[in-house]
Design an enzyme around this catalytic site. Structure first.
Site, PDB file in Angstrom:
ATOM      1  N   GLU A 119       0.831  -1.214   0.000  1.00  0.00           N
ATOM      2  CA  GLU A 119       0.000   0.000   0.000  1.00  0.00           C
ATOM      3  C   GLU A 119       0.865   1.263   0.000  1.00  0.00           C
ATOM      4  O   GLU A 119       0.904   1.998   0.972  1.00  0.00           O
ATOM      5  CB  GLU A 119      -0.932  -0.013   1.216  1.00  0.00           C
ATOM      6  CG  GLU A 119      -0.172  -0.327   2.500  1.00  0.00           C
ATOM      7  CD  GLU A 119      -1.071  -0.629   3.682  1.00  0.00           C
ATOM      8  OE1 GLU A 119      -2.124  -1.221   3.473  1.00  0.00           O
ATOM      9  OE2 GLU A 119      -0.673  -0.259   4.796  1.00  0.00           O
ATOM     10  N   GLY A 124       2.026   5.042  -0.658  1.00  0.00           N
ATOM     11  CA  GLY A 124       1.410   6.352  -0.836  1.00  0.00           C
ATOM     12  C   GLY A 124       2.374   7.246  -1.588  1.00  0.00           C
ATOM     13  O   GLY A 124       2.243   7.506  -2.786  1.00  0.00           O
ATOM     14  N   CYS A 131       3.975  33.437  10.711  1.00  0.00           N
ATOM     15  CA  CYS A 131       4.677  34.067  11.831  1.00  0.00           C
ATOM     16  C   CYS A 131       5.340  33.036  12.745  1.00  0.00           C
ATOM     17  O   CYS A 131       4.956  32.868  13.908  1.00  0.00           O
ATOM     18  CB  CYS A 131       3.706  34.930  12.611  1.00  0.00           C
ATOM     19  SG  CYS A 131       3.119  36.255  11.558  1.00  0.00           S
ATOM     20  N   GLU A 132       6.279  32.299  12.196  1.00  0.00           N
ATOM     21  CA  GLU A 132       7.111  31.384  12.979  1.00  0.00           C
ATOM     22  C   GLU A 132       8.477  31.341  12.328  1.00  0.00           C
ATOM     23  O   GLU A 132       8.574  31.308  11.096  1.00  0.00           O
ATOM     24  CB  GLU A 132       6.532  29.960  12.948  1.00  0.00           C
ATOM     25  CG  GLU A 132       5.257  29.829  13.719  1.00  0.00           C
ATOM     26  CD  GLU A 132       5.148  28.526  14.492  1.00  0.00           C
ATOM     27  OE1 GLU A 132       6.148  27.788  14.592  1.00  0.00           O
ATOM     28  OE2 GLU A 132       4.054  28.271  14.999  1.00  0.00           O
ATOM     29  N   TYR A 160       2.035  14.215   0.777  1.00  0.00           N
ATOM     30  CA  TYR A 160       2.111  14.856   2.100  1.00  0.00           C
ATOM     31  C   TYR A 160       2.396  16.355   2.003  1.00  0.00           C
ATOM     32  O   TYR A 160       3.027  16.944   2.869  1.00  0.00           O
ATOM     33  CB  TYR A 160       3.152  14.148   2.985  1.00  0.00           C
ATOM     34  CG  TYR A 160       2.890  12.654   3.082  1.00  0.00           C
ATOM     35  CD1 TYR A 160       1.761  12.185   3.739  1.00  0.00           C
ATOM     36  CD2 TYR A 160       3.737  11.730   2.478  1.00  0.00           C
ATOM     37  CE1 TYR A 160       1.487  10.822   3.803  1.00  0.00           C
ATOM     38  CE2 TYR A 160       3.475  10.364   2.537  1.00  0.00           C
ATOM     39  CZ  TYR A 160       2.347   9.922   3.207  1.00  0.00           C
ATOM     40  OH  TYR A 160       2.075   8.584   3.264  1.00  0.00           O
TER      41      TYR A 160
HETATM   42  N1  LLP Z   1       0.116   2.301   5.069  1.00  0.00           N
HETATM   43  C1  LLP Z   1      -0.033   2.802   6.299  1.00  0.00           C
HETATM   44  C2  LLP Z   1      -0.712   2.026   7.319  1.00  0.00           C
HETATM   45  C3  LLP Z   1       0.469   4.060   6.590  1.00  0.00           C
HETATM   46  O1  LLP Z   1       0.336   4.554   7.815  1.00  0.00           O
HETATM   47  C4  LLP Z   1       1.142   4.786   5.590  1.00  0.00           C
HETATM   48  C5  LLP Z   1       1.695   6.108   5.864  1.00  0.00           C
HETATM   49  C6  LLP Z   1       1.254   4.231   4.307  1.00  0.00           C
HETATM   50  C7  LLP Z   1       0.737   2.969   4.079  1.00  0.00           C
HETATM   51  C8  LLP Z   1       1.914   4.926   3.159  1.00  0.00           C
HETATM   52  O2  LLP Z   1       3.270   5.196   3.406  1.00  0.00           O
HETATM   53  P1  LLP Z   1       4.152   5.811   2.205  1.00  0.00           P
HETATM   54  O3  LLP Z   1       4.255   4.776   1.106  1.00  0.00           O
HETATM   55  O4  LLP Z   1       3.504   7.045   1.759  1.00  0.00           O
HETATM   56  O5  LLP Z   1       5.503   6.083   2.798  1.00  0.00           O
HETATM   57  N2  LLP Z   1       3.742  12.710   6.581  1.00  0.00           N
HETATM   58  C9  LLP Z   1       4.924  11.914   6.426  1.00  0.00           C
HETATM   59  C10 LLP Z   1       4.597  10.505   6.007  1.00  0.00           C
HETATM   60  C11 LLP Z   1       3.686   9.810   6.981  1.00  0.00           C
HETATM   61  C12 LLP Z   1       3.257   8.463   6.534  1.00  0.00           C
HETATM   62  C13 LLP Z   1       2.173   7.916   7.404  1.00  0.00           C
HETATM   63  N3  LLP Z   1       1.732   6.635   7.030  1.00  0.00           N
HETATM   64  C14 LLP Z   1       5.865  12.597   5.434  1.00  0.00           C
HETATM   65  O6  LLP Z   1       5.519  13.649   4.920  1.00  0.00           O
HETATM   66  O7  LLP Z   1       6.958  12.114   5.193  1.00  0.00           O
END
Ligand code: LLP
Length: 864
Positions: A743, A745, A813-814, A842
């Site tokens: 999965e 992202g 403002c940070e 993200y």
């Molecule tokens: N599956 C689960 C259960 C997750 O919690 C996540 C991401 C993904 C899949 C997808 O992960 P990816 O392939 O996108 O790495 N905001 C952070 C990333 C947080 C990811 C949270 N969970 C950033 O900007 O780096």
């Protein structure tokens, strides 16, 4: 040239002697020195990679078939001969024949002796210098080949084990009037000799240790009392950090001998540490230059200069270090324990690098550059040490060091950089008695990040001066003006993007073609039956529609995300949707079952306390494998510090509760973090889940999560989907009874997105230049939250020379509202459009209305 003409010894490393273009640079260096009234003397290494091949050859000669490697070595030299247009037969045949007969000699033995090994290894330099002499003389340079072994004599020391005597010999460094007068007989001749090799009292060939060509050159500089020693390599000097890890590393223009020594010892591979002794002793300045970029002045290592107080000059990292931890309760107030154990290291010919002691433990490190650390030697070492203590090897360590002067007084500045160690172990901390370095021994995989943090802290905002020169990035950019992501899609769509930014700013733009490309990559993972897109990365409805068309399913973590999927793609089969929340209210699970999607539970409690919700349903269970991975501690989603998943020890309780409710566990799930580039991670997770699945007879599917990293900066390693495919296929073959899901992202959308923003104001404040945009952490919070790096380009002036170094900031403002520190940009004015790259994941999904400034809106850019 006359007898009084000063000598300059120039050493050329492997890459500098491996192509015709580089030999032309060498000829140019020779000409320049002559024109400037210096008499050059050249010391050359083997062709790049040949020493490694020779090591393989030695191994194969007793343990396999050496012929293919012998052919590879011959072919490499013949290919360069052809490139140089010199006759390969007359130039190389004698050397080849010698190498062949040495190989045959070794084939008769059970294992090669150090003498034989040295003789084979010397072939690399003997061959490369033959080629160099043939080429330079064809260019009309009067040049003579000297055999270094006639002039460099190793010290004779019966106490040194034979291995070191032959493979890591030492020489005395004296002025050598005999050599001087011999060479001065023909003042117009250029002399060219080999690095790395010398001879012993018996006239046999010995080596000065891997990387020993620098040392040879330093000895020749001392012998000739040269005016200077030049080390020509493939980087233009020593930097404040390894530039391939830290592109903002600064060229160090001047260093004292001791500092350079410290840096070289601590892992800066530009110089071999042993070369500094002779030049320091004879006060010969050492210049580091690059054959790739001969115009850059490089680093000058000379007298120690004025003491300007505490000063960190560089952050270095040395990897492949092995630590030996020795536990003993008997050491407290014992006489001679250290003497006993160090005697054992000596006995095995191992030189100890760093040492830390307490009353119950002594830990030391062994430097692979100084030691031949094969498994046999280490086994014997452990065996002997265990007579005195409980000894253990800690493999794959890195030593990260702060190098400079009066390091001790800088301790208070270090605090924030050590946040990285929240979950990881520091095996050893030492501080050099000389106060020239402070070192931390950590697991190898932790080192790059620690180096980046420390570097940002000490050099982030430093203005150029007599010591700190340009950044590596600037040196590279001067060759390839702002071509850091030369293949990025947004370069070809510049006009369209400028039009979009003109209509509205700030704006996120997503490339449809790139998302399709990334989805193809993921579909190409043969072992993965169904990929699901983690929509938290970017839930824009157009992105979801596009991915649905591509046959990707969806992973959701909230009712809002489920709503979004069913709104954007109303006809989707719920079988293609996962609901995997964390600490959700029990009713959320009930609603998800209603919708008919797959539900994943990551805690036992809801099942035990709200049995009715789960009764007769099918569920997946998310398990915590005990260790998280990822680009920042906030995104490592497994291990003791993380709130996700059920630990394996709890699974029995979960199974009992599921049985009571008539719930059937049909799949196991794991997701260990985000921004991971080690492909083995997911294959290991298949094995991990399969090992647990044996207790759950209904499990058919193993979901190994997302987390696939994308490169964020020049030179960063992407996750390699081809090798991921291979390791997943192997894992699938080990567990053919299961269907595998993933999965991702970020991987699907990150590179497809750019944030466009307009410059509102610029400002110079003290040494720092600011470029202000019409949006900041309200649109893109990743830099503030994780210290994330996003490439920034001035889209209005793409291709213009990069002339300013600025912090790119937003209007919030940070003080943390910074999208990029110390970025190289062209002259930038209000109204210009800046592009922040790799923001498709993200970015918008984490945007906020802080300060009541609306974040950037989003638009999909369709194919041409
Ligand atoms: N599956 C689960 C259960 C997750 O919690 C996540 C991401 C993904 C899949 C997808 O992960 P990816 O392939 O996108 O790495 N905001 C952070 C990333 C947080 C990811 C949270 N969970 C950033 O900007 O780096």
């Amino acid at each position: 040239m006359s007898e009084s003409t000063p000598w300059v010894v120039c050493k050329f490393g492997g890459t500098s002697v491996s192509s015709r273009a580089r030999w032309d640079t060498i000829a140019e260096v020779v000409r320049t020195h002559r024109n400037e009234g210096r008499h050059p003397f050249l010391v050359c290494s083997a062709l790049q990679g040949i020493s490694d091949q020779l090591e393989v050859l030695v191994r194969e000669a007793t343990d396999g078939d050496p012929r293919p490697t012998l052919n590879t070595i011959r072919d490499r030299h013949r290919a360069l001969a052809a490139d140089l247009e010199v006759d390969a037969e007359t130039t190389l045949n004698e050397g080849f024949e010698r190498l062949e007969s040495l190989t045959e000699e070794i084939m008769q033995e059970d294992s090669p002796s150090p003498r034989q090994r040295a003789a084979v290894m010397a072939s690399g330099e003997l061959l490369s210098t033959r080629l160099g002499v043939a080429y330079l003389s064809a260019q009309g340079v009067p040049v003579e080949w000297l055999d270094a072994r006639e002039f460099l004599r190793a010290k004779d020391d019966a106490n040194v084990p034979p291995r070191r005597q032959y493979l890591a010999a030492t020489c005395a460094s004296h002025s050598d009037p005999v050599l001087q007068s011999h060479l001065n007989d023909n003042p117009d001749t250029l002399y060219l000799t080999q690095g790395f090799i010398a001879s012993n009292a018996l006239g046999e060939t010995v080596l000065l240790g891997r990387g020993g060509s620098d040392t040879s050159a330093a000895h020749f500089a001392a012998k000739l009392q040269a005016e200077r020693l030049e080390i020509w390599t493939d980087v233009p000097g020593m930097f404040t950090a390894n530039p391939s890890e830290v592109p903002s590393a600064r060229l160090l223009r001047r260093l004292g001998y001791d500092e350079a020594q410290e840096l070289a010892t601590m892992g800066a591979r530009v110089l071999h540490p042993r070369c500094l002794g002779p030049v320091k002793r004879h006060r010969i300045p050492l210049h580091i230059r690059s054959t790739e970029d001969p115009k850059v002045d490089g680093t000058i290592v000379a007298g120690d200069g004025p003491d300007v107080g505490p000063h960190v000059k560089a952050i270095s990292a040395k990897d492949e270090v092995t630590a030996v931890s020795m536990d003993t309760l008997g050491m407290w107030q014992e006489v001679g324990f250290l003497a006993d154990v160090f005697q054992i290291f000596k006995h095995h010919g191992l030189s100890v690098d760093l040492v830390a002691t307490s009353e119950a433990n002594v830990t030391v490190t062994l430097d692979p550059q100084a030691n031949a650390l094969d498994a046999d030697v280490l086994d014997r070492l452990l065996h002997d040490l265990n007579q005195y203590c409980d000894a253990e090897l800690i493999r794959s360590c890195a030593v990260v060091s702060l190098v400079g002067r009066h390091i001790r007084s800088l301790l208070s500045d270090l605090g924030p950089a050590f946040e990285v160690f929240d979950e990881k172990k520091v095996h050893l901390v030492t501080q050099a008695a000389s106060d020239l370095n402070m070192s931390f021994v950590v697991d190898e995989e932790q080192a790059p990040r620690l180096v980046r943090e420390l570097h940002a802290q000490f050099f982030g905002a430093k203005a150029p001066d007599a010591i700190f020169g340009p950044r590596w990035q600037e040196l590279v950019d001067s060759v390839d003006a702002d071509g850091r992501q030369p293949d990025a899609w947004w370069r070809d769509r510049r006009e369209d993007l400028l039009t979009l930014a003109d209509e509205q700013s700030p704006r996120y733009v997503y490339s449809e073609a790139t998302i399709r490309e990334k989805s193809d990559d993921v579909h190409a993972l043969e072992a993965i039956e169904q990929p699901f897109y983690a929509i938290k990365a970017n839930p824009h409805p157009d992105v979801l529609r596009l991915l649905e068309e591509e046959g990707v399913g969806f992973e959701c973590v909230s009712p809002g995300e489920l709503d979004r999927v069913f709104e954007a793609v109303p006809d989707i089969d719920p079988e293609r949707v996962l609901f995997q929340p964390n600490f959700a209210a029990p009713e959320e699970y009930a609603e998800a079952f209603e919708r008919g999607v797959h539900v994943t539970l990551d805690n036992v409690q809801p099942l035990v306390e709200r049995l009715a919700i789960f009764a007769n349903e099918e569920i997946f269970v998310r398990v915590d494998p005990g260790e998280g991975h990822g680009h920042h501690r906030h995104v490592r989603t497994a291990g003791a510090q993380s709130k996700f998943g059920v630990v394996p020890a709890e699974l029995e309780r979960l199974r009992a509760a599921a049985d009571r409710a008539g719930t059937s566990v049909v799949g196991l799930h794991v997701h260990v973090g985000s921004g991971i580039t080690d492909e083995d991670t997911w294959a290991d997770l298949v094995d991990f889940l399969a090992s647990l699945a044996t207790d759950f007879p209904d499990v058919r599917t193993l979901n190994v999560g997302g987390g696939l990293g994308v490169p964020d900066r020049p030179g960063a390693a992407p996750v390699d989907l081809d090798s991921l495919n291979d390791v997943l296929n192997e894992a699938a073959a080990r567990h053919p009874q299961y269907t595998l899901w993933m999965e991702p992202g970020r991987y699907l959308v990150a590179e497809a997105g750019v944030l466009l923003a307009q410059v509102t104001q610029t400002k110079a404040k003290g040494p720092v230049h600011y470029i202000g945009l019409d949006t900041g952490m309200n649109s893109l919070i990743r830099p503030a939250l994780y210290g994330a790096y996003h490439e920034i380009a001035n889209l209005s002036r793409l291709g213009d020379a990069l002339s300013v170094t600025a912090d790119v900031v937003g209007p919030i403002c940070e003080t943390g509202d910074v999208l990029g520190h110390n970025r190289q940009l062209p002259d930038t004015d209000p109204g210009d459009v800046l592009l922040v790259a790799t923001t498709g994941a993200y970015g918008a999904s984490m945007a906020n209305h802080y300060n009541l400034r609306p974040p950037a809106e989003e638009v999909l850019l369709s194919d041409d």
